[in-house]
Design a protein around this motif. Structure first.
Motif, PDB file in Angstrom:
ATOM      1  N   GLU A 109      -0.509 -30.072 -74.619  1.00  0.00           N
ATOM      2  CA  GLU A 109      -0.560 -29.104 -75.559  1.00  0.00           C
ATOM      3  C   GLU A 109      -0.807 -27.713 -74.055  1.00  0.00           C
ATOM      4  O   GLU A 109      -0.196 -27.666 -73.435  1.00  0.00           O
ATOM      5  N   GLU A 110      -0.218 -27.050 -75.488  1.00  0.00           N
ATOM      6  CA  GLU A 110       0.888 -25.912 -74.690  1.00  0.00           C
ATOM      7  C   GLU A 110       0.040 -25.038 -74.045  1.00  0.00           C
ATOM      8  O   GLU A 110       0.441 -24.045 -73.196  1.00  0.00           O
ATOM      9  N   THR A 111      -1.229 -24.960 -73.780  1.00  0.00           N
ATOM     10  CA  THR A 111      -2.522 -23.843 -72.887  1.00  0.00           C
ATOM     11  C   THR A 111      -2.834 -24.223 -72.268  1.00  0.00           C
ATOM     12  O   THR A 111      -3.057 -25.306 -72.157  1.00  0.00           O
ATOM     13  N   GLY A 119       5.498 -28.770 -75.871  1.00  0.00           N
ATOM     14  CA  GLY A 119       4.663 -28.908 -74.747  1.00  0.00           C
ATOM     15  C   GLY A 119       4.970 -29.019 -73.763  1.00  0.00           C
ATOM     16  O   GLY A 119       4.793 -29.343 -72.241  1.00  0.00           O
ATOM     17  N   GLY A 120       6.170 -28.049 -72.677  1.00  0.00           N
ATOM     18  CA  GLY A 120       6.578 -28.529 -71.650  1.00  0.00           C
ATOM     19  C   GLY A 120       6.420 -26.747 -70.777  1.00  0.00           C
ATOM     20  O   GLY A 120       5.478 -26.307 -71.214  1.00  0.00           O
ATOM     21  N   LYS A 121       6.748 -26.869 -70.088  1.00  0.00           N
ATOM     22  CA  LYS A 121       6.420 -25.497 -69.389  1.00  0.00           C
ATOM     23  C   LYS A 121       6.532 -24.261 -70.686  1.00  0.00           C
ATOM     24  O   LYS A 121       7.444 -24.079 -70.936  1.00  0.00           O
ATOM     25  N   PHE A 145       0.752 -10.896 -71.314  1.00  0.00           N
ATOM     26  CA  PHE A 145       2.101 -11.243 -71.178  1.00  0.00           C
ATOM     27  C   PHE A 145       2.126 -12.366 -72.095  1.00  0.00           C
ATOM     28  O   PHE A 145       1.263 -13.258 -72.695  1.00  0.00           O
ATOM     29  N   CYS A 146       3.233 -12.488 -72.686  1.00  0.00           N
ATOM     30  CA  CYS A 146       3.914 -13.165 -73.928  1.00  0.00           C
ATOM     31  C   CYS A 146       4.483 -14.807 -72.803  1.00  0.00           C
ATOM     32  O   CYS A 146       5.606 -14.250 -71.924  1.00  0.00           O
ATOM     33  N   ALA A 147       4.545 -15.781 -73.428  1.00  0.00           N
ATOM     34  CA  ALA A 147       4.571 -17.240 -73.267  1.00  0.00           C
ATOM     35  C   ALA A 147       5.322 -18.091 -74.401  1.00  0.00           C
ATOM     36  O   ALA A 147       4.980 -17.774 -75.616  1.00  0.00           O
ATOM     37  N   ALA A 148       6.657 -18.821 -73.693  1.00  0.00           N
ATOM     38  CA  ALA A 148       7.155 -19.097 -74.781  1.00  0.00           C
ATOM     39  C   ALA A 148       7.432 -21.027 -74.615  1.00  0.00           C
ATOM     40  O   ALA A 148       7.410 -21.293 -73.048  1.00  0.00           O
ATOM     41  N   SER A 149       7.013 -21.876 -75.729  1.00  0.00           N
ATOM     42  CA  SER A 149       6.836 -22.773 -74.776  1.00  0.00           C
ATOM     43  C   SER A 149       7.580 -24.080 -75.946  1.00  0.00           C
ATOM     44  O   SER A 149       8.107 -23.419 -77.106  1.00  0.00           O
ATOM     45  N   PHE A 190      12.495 -22.868 -78.871  1.00  0.00           N
ATOM     46  CA  PHE A 190      10.881 -22.645 -78.634  1.00  0.00           C
ATOM     47  C   PHE A 190       9.741 -23.080 -79.822  1.00  0.00           C
ATOM     48  O   PHE A 190      10.119 -22.033 -80.874  1.00  0.00           O
ATOM     49  N   ASP A 191       9.441 -23.730 -79.775  1.00  0.00           N
ATOM     50  CA  ASP A 191       7.990 -24.237 -81.185  1.00  0.00           C
ATOM     51  C   ASP A 191       6.774 -23.840 -80.596  1.00  0.00           C
ATOM     52  O   ASP A 191       6.063 -23.612 -81.354  1.00  0.00           O
TER      53      ASP A 191
END
Lengths: 112, 111
Positions: A98-100, B96-98, B89-93, B30-31
């Protein structure tokens, strides 16, 4: 109820010392992370553990060693502290795949 | 190599008006994208997220828009409130990784 907790909140120490930061999560998550926020405010991942197993290890000096005694805890030990290690260190956790991610309050480390 | 960028370090908005925070990314792999809110001396708090299969996600006063062709996402806060004053902050992954974070935008909502 604190979901992700870190101790200590503040840490002031001398160059060359060894210190540890502790992190605990009570969310039942399988994955835990350490991030560093530098003076320019960038948040960058350092390590990630899934069920006590190291899965992400960014280009971090060997002086930094994470240890996960169980899946609810991820500690960060830093040897031979340097001035450049001064930063805010955040612990985070998430459910696997899970990404969150949920963050702790941070540990403000100042190396003198 | 900064894969996620927030080009506005600060934004000031009047209470009740719309706040629009922007974020650009370079990696088309990025998904998943997230917005976090951070108060001083606290950790980032998850706010809202969006999968790359969507172009909009709404949660109360917060809406995130994703434009994949432009590799751009934005966070809209309507109406803005003084309590929204924080660093966003925006963030991308991907897969399901970092999380890769932008450098943050400090929002100030003035009464």
């Amino acid at each position: 109820d604190t979901a992700v907790s870190q101790t200590p909140k503040y840490l002031v120490t001398q160059m060359g010392n060894d210190k540890s930061i502790k992190c605990e999560q009570n969310l039942g998550h399988d994955t835990m992370y350490w991030y560093k926020q530098d003076s320019k405010k960038f948040l960058k991942i350092m390590f990630s553990y899934n069920n006590k197993e190291l899965i992400i290890n960014e280009t971090v000096p060997n002086r930094f060693s994470p240890k996960s005694p169980d899946k609810a805890h991820l500690n960060l030990h830093i040897n031979s502290l340097e001035l450049g290690d001064s930063a805010v260190y955040f612990c985070a956790s998430s459910q696997v795949h899970e990404e969150t991610q949920y963050f702790g309050p941070g540990t403000r480390l100042l190396v003198l | 190599d900064q894969q996620v960028k927030q080009n506005s370090p600060s934004l000031s908005v009047q209470e009740g008006r719309i706040s629009i925070l922007n974020c650009d990314y370079t990696n088309s792999m990025f998904d998943y994208f997230l917005w976090y809110k951070k108060y001083p001396a606290e950790g980032p708090t998850f706010l809202i997220s969006i999968s790359s299969i969507k172009d909009k996600n709404e949660d109360g006063r917060f809406t995130v828009f994703l434009n994949k062709s432009a590799k751009h996402l934005s966070l809209h806060i309507v109406p803005s409130q003084p309590g929204d004053s924080a660093v966003y902050f925006c963030a991308a992954s991907w897969q399901g990784g970092k999380l890769i974070f932008g450098q943050g935008t400090e929002l100030s909502v003035k009464p």
